[in-house]
Design a protein around this motif. Structure first.
Motif, PDB file in Angstrom:
ATOM      1  N   UNK A  95      47.331  22.217  54.131  1.00 58.03           N
ATOM      2  CA  UNK A  95      46.112  21.408  54.078  1.00 58.03           C
ATOM      3  C   UNK A  95      45.249  21.763  55.274  1.00 58.03           C
ATOM      4  N   UNK A  96      43.930  21.628  55.126  1.00 61.20           N
ATOM      5  CA  UNK A  96      43.062  22.057  56.218  1.00 61.20           C
ATOM      6  C   UNK A  96      42.280  20.923  56.873  1.00 61.20           C
ATOM      7  N   UNK A  97      42.061  19.816  56.194  1.00 55.96           N
ATOM      8  CA  UNK A  97      41.328  18.714  56.819  1.00 55.96           C
ATOM      9  C   UNK A  97      42.191  18.052  57.884  1.00 55.96           C
ATOM     10  N   UNK A  98      41.561  17.700  58.981  1.00 58.34           N
ATOM     11  CA  UNK A  98      42.267  16.982  60.027  1.00 58.34           C
ATOM     12  C   UNK A  98      43.240  17.822  60.825  1.00 58.34           C
ATOM     13  N   UNK A  99      43.170  19.129  60.674  1.00 63.11           N
ATOM     14  CA  UNK A  99      44.092  20.022  61.375  1.00 63.11           C
ATOM     15  C   UNK A  99      43.344  20.715  62.500  1.00 63.11           C
ATOM     16  N   UNK A 100      43.963  20.797  63.671  1.00 65.67           N
ATOM     17  CA  UNK A 100      43.342  21.540  64.746  1.00 65.67           C
ATOM     18  C   UNK A 100      43.693  23.016  64.588  1.00 65.67           C
ATOM     19  N   UNK A 101      42.873  23.862  65.187  1.00 69.85           N
ATOM     20  CA  UNK A 101      43.120  25.303  65.128  1.00 69.85           C
ATOM     21  C   UNK A 101      44.485  25.589  65.726  1.00 69.85           C
ATOM     22  N   UNK A 102      45.253  26.407  65.061  1.00 71.57           N
ATOM     23  CA  UNK A 102      46.586  26.732  65.542  1.00 71.57           C
ATOM     24  C   UNK A 102      46.947  28.143  65.113  1.00 71.57           C
ATOM     25  N   UNK A 103      48.009  28.657  65.686  1.00 78.27           N
ATOM     26  CA  UNK A 103      48.515  29.982  65.346  1.00 78.27           C
ATOM     27  C   UNK A 103      49.903  29.806  64.736  1.00 78.27           C
ATOM     28  N   UNK A 104      50.461  30.901  64.240  1.00 82.97           N
ATOM     29  CA  UNK A 104      51.727  30.817  63.513  1.00 82.97           C
ATOM     30  C   UNK A 104      52.776  31.787  64.043  1.00 82.97           C
ATOM     31  N   UNK A 105      54.014  31.350  63.946  1.00 83.08           N
ATOM     32  CA  UNK A 105      55.181  32.187  64.183  1.00 83.08           C
ATOM     33  C   UNK A 105      55.911  32.272  62.844  1.00 83.08           C
ATOM     34  N   UNK A 106      56.206  33.476  62.371  1.00 83.08           N
ATOM     35  CA  UNK A 106      56.889  33.642  61.091  1.00 83.08           C
ATOM     36  C   UNK A 106      58.200  34.375  61.323  1.00 83.08           C
ATOM     37  N   UNK A 107      59.307  33.739  60.927  1.00 85.40           N
ATOM     38  CA  UNK A 107      60.619  34.381  61.065  1.00 85.40           C
ATOM     39  C   UNK A 107      60.787  35.394  59.939  1.00 85.40           C
TER      40      UNK A 107
END
Length: 163
Positions: A95-107
């Motif tokens: 979901x994108x509403x109400x989310x702050x910008x972030x980055x991802x770690x993928x195993x």
């Protein structure tokens, strides 16, 4: 009304506006899929979403799930990520509403996705925008590697341990 209910109400209103603007039907299935998406706090693929709808005994077709996800991406309610390598790229959503910008770690072993926020990312974005005279609208940062969670399918072997 708590924050998650308020967010869902905003999402439902935006979906309704988008459907009206496109001349599309305001079906209960589309809104049920939106509700399921906004009840989640993870990164999921279309099959995960389809299975969740089936487990809740909500009769929705696989095609409706895929098509509704595309619609939700188009109207900015869901963000699509392409995680994986060139041989195994898989679309994941959040979901994108109400989310702050972030980055991802993928195993690369268990395929779990973790999020992290670091204020320096915003600083980098601002510096790049200013120095290159470029208006950044969005960005994505993904680190691939192997997690060290105890429940990862294959934990990394400690190189210092010898048999």
């Amino acid at each position: 009304m708590d924050e998650s209910q308020s967010l869902l109400a905003t999402a439902r209103a935006r979906l309704e506006e988008s459907l009206l603007a496109k001349g599309l039907r305001r079906s209960s299935e589309r809104f049920a899929i939106l509700d399921e998406v906004y009840s989640r706090n993870d990164h999921f693929d279309a099959e995960d979403l389809y299975e969740a709808m089936q487990q809740k005994s909500y009769p929705v077709s696989r095609a409706t799930v895929y098509n509704t996800l595309e619609l939700l991406v188009e109207c900015g309610l869901v963000q699509r990520h392409q995680f994986g390598d060139e041989d195994n790229v898989k679309s994941r959503y959040e979901k994108s509403l109400g989310r702050q910008q972030h980055a991802h770690l993928v195993c690369t072993v268990c395929h779990r996705v973790k999020e992290f926020c670091d204020p320096r990312l915003h600083l980098i974005k601002t510096n790049v925008s200013n120095s290159l005279q470029f208006q950044v609208e969005s960005h994505s940062l993904v680190f691939y590697g192997q997690c060290t969670d105890n429940d990862c399918e294959t934990k990394p072997i400690d190189s210092h341990v010898r048999e």
